[in-house]
Motif scaffolding. Structure first.
Motif, mmCIF file in Angstrom:
data_model
loop_
_atom_site.group_PDB
_atom_site.id
_atom_site.type_symbol
_atom_site.label_atom_id
_atom_site.label_comp_id
_atom_site.label_asym_id
_atom_site.label_seq_id
_atom_site.Cartn_x
_atom_site.Cartn_y
_atom_site.Cartn_z
ATOM 1 N N GLY A 198 9.652 -21.120 -13.845
ATOM 2 C CA GLY A 198 9.522 -22.291 -14.698
ATOM 3 C C GLY A 198 9.535 -23.594 -13.928
ATOM 4 N N LYS A 199 9.776 -24.693 -14.653
ATOM 5 C CA LYS A 199 9.805 -26.026 -14.056
ATOM 6 C C LYS A 199 11.235 -26.418 -13.707
ATOM 7 C CE LYS A 199 6.624 -28.269 -13.776
ATOM 8 N NZ LYS A 199 5.611 -28.387 -12.695
ATOM 9 N N ILE A 200 11.364 -27.290 -12.735
ATOM 10 C CA ILE A 200 12.679 -27.787 -12.337
ATOM 11 C C ILE A 200 13.222 -28.698 -13.439
ATOM 12 C CG2 ILE A 200 13.935 -29.208 -10.681
ATOM 13 C CD1 ILE A 200 11.883 -28.367 -8.575
ATOM 14 N N GLU A 201 14.402 -28.389 -13.913
ATOM 15 C CA GLU A 201 15.011 -29.182 -14.977
ATOM 16 C C GLU A 201 15.830 -30.344 -14.426
ATOM 17 O OE1 GLU A 201 17.249 -26.442 -17.275
ATOM 18 O OE2 GLU A 201 15.494 -25.266 -17.906
ATOM 19 N N HIS A 202 16.337 -30.177 -13.209
ATOM 20 C CA HIS A 202 17.165 -31.235 -12.625
ATOM 21 C C HIS A 202 16.918 -31.270 -11.119
ATOM 22 C CE1 HIS A 202 20.532 -33.813 -11.627
ATOM 23 N NE2 HIS A 202 20.973 -32.906 -10.777
ATOM 24 N N ILE A 203 16.473 -32.429 -10.618
ATOM 25 C CA ILE A 203 16.271 -32.609 -9.183
ATOM 26 C C ILE A 203 17.541 -33.218 -8.596
ATOM 27 C CG2 ILE A 203 14.916 -33.786 -7.414
ATOM 28 C CD1 ILE A 203 12.564 -33.777 -9.296
ATOM 29 N N PRO A 204 18.114 -32.612 -7.573
ATOM 30 C CA PRO A 204 19.367 -33.122 -6.999
ATOM 31 C C PRO A 204 19.292 -34.600 -6.642
ATOM 32 C CG PRO A 204 18.832 -30.986 -6.063
ATOM 33 C CD PRO A 204 17.641 -31.416 -6.891
ATOM 34 N N ASP A 205 20.225 -35.374 -7.170
ATOM 35 C CA ASP A 205 20.346 -36.804 -6.886
ATOM 36 C C ASP A 205 19.060 -37.568 -7.173
ATOM 37 O OD1 ASP A 205 22.904 -36.378 -6.196
ATOM 38 O OD2 ASP A 205 22.702 -36.835 -4.073
ATOM 39 N N GLY A 206 18.249 -37.079 -8.107
ATOM 40 C CA GLY A 206 17.013 -37.769 -8.434
ATOM 41 C C GLY A 206 16.070 -37.869 -7.249
ATOM 42 N N PHE A 207 16.023 -36.856 -6.419
ATOM 43 C CA PHE A 207 15.227 -36.850 -5.190
ATOM 44 C C PHE A 207 13.778 -37.239 -5.453
ATOM 45 C CE2 PHE A 207 12.366 -34.170 -2.536
ATOM 46 C CZ PHE A 207 12.540 -34.846 -1.341
ATOM 47 N N ASP A 208 13.266 -38.152 -4.639
ATOM 48 C CA ASP A 208 11.881 -38.604 -4.746
ATOM 49 C C ASP A 208 11.108 -38.080 -3.538
ATOM 50 O OD1 ASP A 208 9.459 -39.861 -4.924
ATOM 51 O OD2 ASP A 208 10.263 -41.900 -5.006
ATOM 52 N N PRO A 209 10.208 -37.095 -3.724
ATOM 53 C CA PRO A 209 9.490 -36.517 -2.581
ATOM 54 C C PRO A 209 8.592 -37.521 -1.866
ATOM 55 C CG PRO A 209 8.562 -35.741 -4.656
ATOM 56 C CD PRO A 209 9.822 -36.460 -4.986
ATOM 57 N N GLN A 210 8.325 -38.684 -2.500
ATOM 58 C CA GLN A 210 7.535 -39.699 -1.824
ATOM 59 C C GLN A 210 8.365 -40.470 -0.797
ATOM 60 O OE1 GLN A 210 4.208 -39.956 -2.281
ATOM 61 N NE2 GLN A 210 4.501 -38.159 -3.563
ATOM 62 N N LYS A 211 9.693 -40.373 -0.956
ATOM 63 C CA LYS A 211 10.572 -41.092 -0.027
ATOM 64 C C LYS A 211 11.188 -40.125 0.973
ATOM 65 C CE LYS A 211 11.754 -45.130 -2.815
ATOM 66 N NZ LYS A 211 12.864 -45.966 -3.347
ATOM 67 N N VAL A 212 10.356 -39.614 1.859
ATOM 68 C CA VAL A 212 10.829 -38.729 2.910
ATOM 69 C C VAL A 212 10.260 -39.193 4.244
ATOM 70 C CG1 VAL A 212 11.072 -36.713 1.416
ATOM 71 C CG2 VAL A 212 8.907 -37.111 2.580
ATOM 72 N N VAL A 213 11.014 -39.003 5.289
ATOM 73 C CA VAL A 213 10.556 -39.302 6.649
ATOM 74 C C VAL A 213 10.748 -38.047 7.479
ATOM 75 C CG1 VAL A 213 11.036 -41.775 6.586
ATOM 76 C CG2 VAL A 213 12.843 -40.198 7.236
ATOM 77 N N VAL A 214 10.175 -38.028 8.673
ATOM 78 C CA VAL A 214 10.262 -36.841 9.509
ATOM 79 C C VAL A 214 11.153 -37.090 10.706
ATOM 80 C CG1 VAL A 214 8.023 -35.960 8.789
ATOM 81 C CG2 VAL A 214 8.155 -37.457 10.767
#
Length: 331
Positions: free
Chosen positions: A94-110
């Motif tokens: 199914g779909k994720i019902e809750h993303i930990p700490d409101g994680f934003d995949p656009q705000k990631v660095v390497v």
């Protein structure tokens, strides 16, 4: 040693999609796995994490209050699309019902090879002696932290971007998710932390075609299925140079490392010279390079690399031609 993943031909392929919840069946229960981005980067990887939940911790044999420093057991990292192929080890849930700490995949660095985002909540692929296990004593001030621009291109992260969630710079093969889970479990049980796990008895690529040249070029071709979305029906070949072989020595003599980024440079030159099709997608990493595309185009690329491997003495001249054509080898 525990091997969490199960590989079985009866397991269906999964087409990854954003914010998808998966289950990974184990002997002690199901591990919940999150796919945050189906296409984190052009090529063959999704952005995946294992959230820190009481249920996941119970599967690992750990109490519910373990690892409070991080909302993840395994923070988001690029997982190769081969993980979702027919044969396991995931089941769509199914779909994720809750993303930990409101994680934003656009705000990631390497981060680099020494990446360790929140120990002791997470243990990386390779343990670095100069990075302490105590989370309070980790100082990433001098870490090389970058933002992805596209393909293999990056730029230095801004001061604000350095505060974004870190993900590993390199891709890790399927089996290392097991390694990370076992490392996490052993760390919190105060047991010796393993450096590697044995591969599964069954190879997930049941129909893979493997070949190896006498000079040390190894190629592994697989037909992509529904798990890869619009790539279904295409082929992928993973190419690598084996260590301490004739080909490895010939490449090293040019001043470059015989890794996936060097092979990417060769592939880009072959594309620019119209020796392989420019539509092929290139997905380099530390050990080798994945090449995706039309089956006939992938076959042509294999033939081109095989011919290169047949004459290691000509590698130096090929590199000179590529550099003269404007190709930069990112070792």
């Amino acid at each position: 040693m525990t091997y969490f993943m199960r590989f079985d031909e009866s397991m269906k392929a999964i087409r990854p999609s954003d914010n998808t919840r998966l289950r990974m069946p184990t002997d002690t229960g199901d591990v919940e796995v999150h796919v945050y981005e189906a296409k984190h980067r052009s090529g063959g990887a999704s952005l995946v994490g294992v959230p820190r939940t009481a249920e996941n911790l119970a599967v690992l044999g750990l109490p519910a209050n373990t690892g409070k420093q991080s909302p993840w057991i395994i923070p988001p990292f690029p997982l190769l699309k081969s993980a979702f192929r027919k044969g396991g080890p995931f089941i769509r849930d199914g779909k994720i019902e809750h993303i930990p700490d409101g994680f934003d995949p656009q705000k990631v660095v390497v981060g680099g090879e020494q990446y360790r985002p929140g120990p002791p909540a997470y243990i990386p692929y390779e343990l670095k002696d100069d990075i302490p296990l105590n989370v309070e004593s980790v100082d990433p001030t001098d870490w090389d932290i970058e933002m992805w621009v596209g393909g293999s291109a990056t730029r230095a992260a801004t001061e604000e971007e350095r505060s974004y969630q870190l993900i590993p710079w390199t891709y890790y093969p399927l089996g290392f998710l097991d390694l990370w889970l076992e490392q996490y479990r052993c760390y919190h049980l105060d047991q010796d932390i393993p450096a590697e796990l044995s591969p599964p008895d069954e190879d997930i690529d049941h129909d893979a075609e493997e070949s190896e040249t006498p000079t040390g070029l190894k190629m592994r071709k697989v037909e992509l299925d529904a798990s890869t979305g619009e790539l279904e029906g295409q082929h992928t070949v993973y190419i690598q140079v084996l260590v301490d072989t004739e080909l490895d020595h010939a490449i090293t003599a040019t001043g470059h490392e015989a890794n996936g980024y060097f092979l990417e440079g060769l592939a880009c030159y072959l594309q620019s010279a119209d020796r392989i099709d420019p539509s092929l997608q290139l997905d380099p990493e530390g050990e080798g390079i994945g090449i995706y595309g039309n089956p006939a185009h992938v076959e042509k690329a294999q033939t081109a690399f095989r011919r290169i491997a047949e004459t290691p003495s000509k590698i130096a001249g090929l590199v000179e031609q590529a550099e003269a054509a404007g190709i930069e080898f990112d070792d």
